[in-house]
Design a protein around this motif. Structure first.
Motif, PDB file in Angstrom:
ATOM      1  N   GLY A  71       0.738  -1.175  -0.123  1.00  0.00           N
ATOM      2  CA  GLY A  71       0.135  -0.120  -0.256  1.00  0.00           C
ATOM      3  C   GLY A  71       0.826   1.183   0.129  1.00  0.00           C
ATOM      4  O   GLY A  71       0.339   2.328  -0.652  1.00  0.00           O
ATOM      5  N   GLY A  72       1.967   1.064   0.729  1.00  0.00           N
ATOM      6  CA  GLY A  72       2.671   2.461   0.734  1.00  0.00           C
ATOM      7  C   GLY A  72       3.394   2.658  -0.437  1.00  0.00           C
ATOM      8  O   GLY A  72       3.778   3.855  -0.903  1.00  0.00           O
ATOM      9  N   ALA A  73       3.667   1.572  -1.374  1.00  0.00           N
ATOM     10  CA  ALA A  73       4.352   1.827  -2.708  1.00  0.00           C
ATOM     11  C   ALA A  73       3.337   2.669  -3.614  1.00  0.00           C
ATOM     12  O   ALA A  73       3.806   3.665  -4.289  1.00  0.00           O
ATOM     13  N   ILE A  74       2.108   2.295  -3.326  1.00  0.00           N
ATOM     14  CA  ILE A  74       0.933   2.626  -4.198  1.00  0.00           C
ATOM     15  C   ILE A  74       0.807   4.255  -3.659  1.00  0.00           C
ATOM     16  O   ILE A  74       0.631   5.088  -4.453  1.00  0.00           O
ATOM     17  N   GLY A  75       0.832   4.539  -2.370  1.00  0.00           N
ATOM     18  CA  GLY A  75       0.471   5.869  -1.948  1.00  0.00           C
ATOM     19  C   GLY A  75       1.598   6.687  -2.038  1.00  0.00           C
ATOM     20  O   GLY A  75       1.367   7.758  -2.441  1.00  0.00           O
ATOM     21  N   ALA A  76       2.849   6.253  -2.069  1.00  0.00           N
ATOM     22  CA  ALA A  76       3.945   6.931  -2.512  1.00  0.00           C
ATOM     23  C   ALA A  76       4.029   7.608  -3.890  1.00  0.00           C
ATOM     24  O   ALA A  76       4.425   8.791  -4.124  1.00  0.00           O
ATOM     25  N   THR A  77       3.525   6.924  -4.740  1.00  0.00           N
ATOM     26  CA  THR A  77       3.341   6.931  -6.152  1.00  0.00           C
ATOM     27  C   THR A  77       2.470   8.032  -6.397  1.00  0.00           C
ATOM     28  O   THR A  77       2.510   8.983  -7.096  1.00  0.00           O
ATOM     29  N   LEU A  78       1.027   7.629  -5.649  1.00  0.00           N
ATOM     30  CA  LEU A  78       0.292   8.555  -5.807  1.00  0.00           C
ATOM     31  C   LEU A  78       0.632  10.132  -5.264  1.00  0.00           C
ATOM     32  O   LEU A  78       0.046  11.127  -6.183  1.00  0.00           O
ATOM     33  N   ARG A  79       1.181   9.920  -4.233  1.00  0.00           N
ATOM     34  CA  ARG A  79       1.625  11.526  -3.769  1.00  0.00           C
ATOM     35  C   ARG A  79       2.633  12.100  -4.817  1.00  0.00           C
ATOM     36  O   ARG A  79       2.519  13.261  -4.984  1.00  0.00           O
ATOM     37  N   LEU A  80       3.606  11.290  -5.492  1.00  0.00           N
ATOM     38  CA  LEU A  80       4.325  11.942  -6.314  1.00  0.00           C
ATOM     39  C   LEU A  80       3.554  12.716  -7.415  1.00  0.00           C
ATOM     40  O   LEU A  80       3.958  13.680  -7.991  1.00  0.00           O
ATOM     41  N   LEU A  81       2.822  11.695  -8.271  1.00  0.00           N
ATOM     42  CA  LEU A  81       1.960  12.077  -9.185  1.00  0.00           C
ATOM     43  C   LEU A  81       0.911  13.552  -9.000  1.00  0.00           C
ATOM     44  O   LEU A  81       0.988  14.250  -9.735  1.00  0.00           O
ATOM     45  N   ILE A  82       0.467  13.318  -7.987  1.00  0.00           N
ATOM     46  CA  ILE A  82      -0.642  14.430  -7.536  1.00  0.00           C
ATOM     47  C   ILE A  82       0.142  15.589  -7.211  1.00  0.00           C
ATOM     48  O   ILE A  82      -0.319  16.752  -7.749  1.00  0.00           O
ATOM     49  N   ASN A  83       0.981  15.614  -6.476  1.00  0.00           N
ATOM     50  CA  ASN A  83       1.822  16.633  -5.996  1.00  0.00           C
ATOM     51  C   ASN A  83       2.407  17.378  -7.184  1.00  0.00           C
ATOM     52  O   ASN A  83       2.407  18.786  -7.313  1.00  0.00           O
ATOM     53  N   GLY A  84       3.209  16.487  -8.182  1.00  0.00           N
ATOM     54  CA  GLY A  84       3.659  17.023  -9.275  1.00  0.00           C
ATOM     55  C   GLY A  84       2.768  17.670 -10.241  1.00  0.00           C
ATOM     56  O   GLY A  84       2.874  18.960 -10.803  1.00  0.00           O
TER      57      GLY A  84
END
Length: 128
Positions: free
Chosen positions: A12-25
Motif C-alpha cells: 500500500g505504501g508503494a501505491i500511496g507514495a507513487t500517488l503522492r508524487l503524481l498528484i503533488n507534481g
C-alpha cells in the motif's frame, strides 16, 4: 506483527507514495503559487478518503484487517504528507513569509479535519 500485515503496509505504501508524487507534481505544475498546494492537495484528498474509509469500515465490520491496513496505513500513510507539510511550513516561516506559513498551516489543519469528517458523513449518509 504478521508478515501479511507488513506486506499489506509495504505494498500500500508503494501505491500511496507513487500517488503522492503524481498528484503533488500535477498540482504544483498547474497551480503555481506561494503556498505548497501539492502537499495541501494530497493532505486534503487523503483526509477525505480516510473519512470515507472509516465510515465504510464502520458499516462493513467483516472486512479483513489486512485490507484495512493496506488502505489506511499503507496507501493513505504514504499518500498524505504531514512531515512534508511541517518542513514546508517551517521554511515559509524561516523565510519570513508569515502570512503564507499561517495560511498553509490553517488550510492543512482545518481542511484535513473538515474533509475527514465530510468523507465519513458522506458515506454514512449514502449508506442509509
Amino acid at each position: 506483527m504478521s508478515l501479511a500485515t507488513i506486506i499489506a503496509v509495504a505494498s500500500g505504501g508503494a501505491i500511496g507514495a507513487t500517488l503522492r508524487l503524481l498528484i503533488n507534481g500535477a498540482v504544483n505544475k498547474h497551480f503555481v503559487h506561494a503556498l505548497p498546494l501539492g502537499t495541501l492537495a494530497v493532505n486534503l484528498v487523503g483526509s477525505l478518503i480516510i473519512g470515507m474509509l472509516f465510515a465504510y469500515f464502520h458499516l462493513n465490520t467483516s472486512l479483513s484487517p489486512h485490507v484495512k491496513t493496506f488502505l489506511v496505513t499503507g496507501i493513505l500513510g504514504a499518500l498524505t504528507t504531514y512531515s512534508t507539510f511541517a518542513i514546508e511550513s517551517f521554511f515559509l516561516l524561516e523565510a519570513g513569509h508569515y502570512l503564507h506559513a499561517f495560511a498553509n498551516m490553517a488550510l492543512n489543519l482545518f481542511g484535513t479535519i473538515l474533509l475527514a469528517g465530510l468523507g465519513y458523513l458522506l458515506i454514512m449518509q449514502i449508506s442509509k
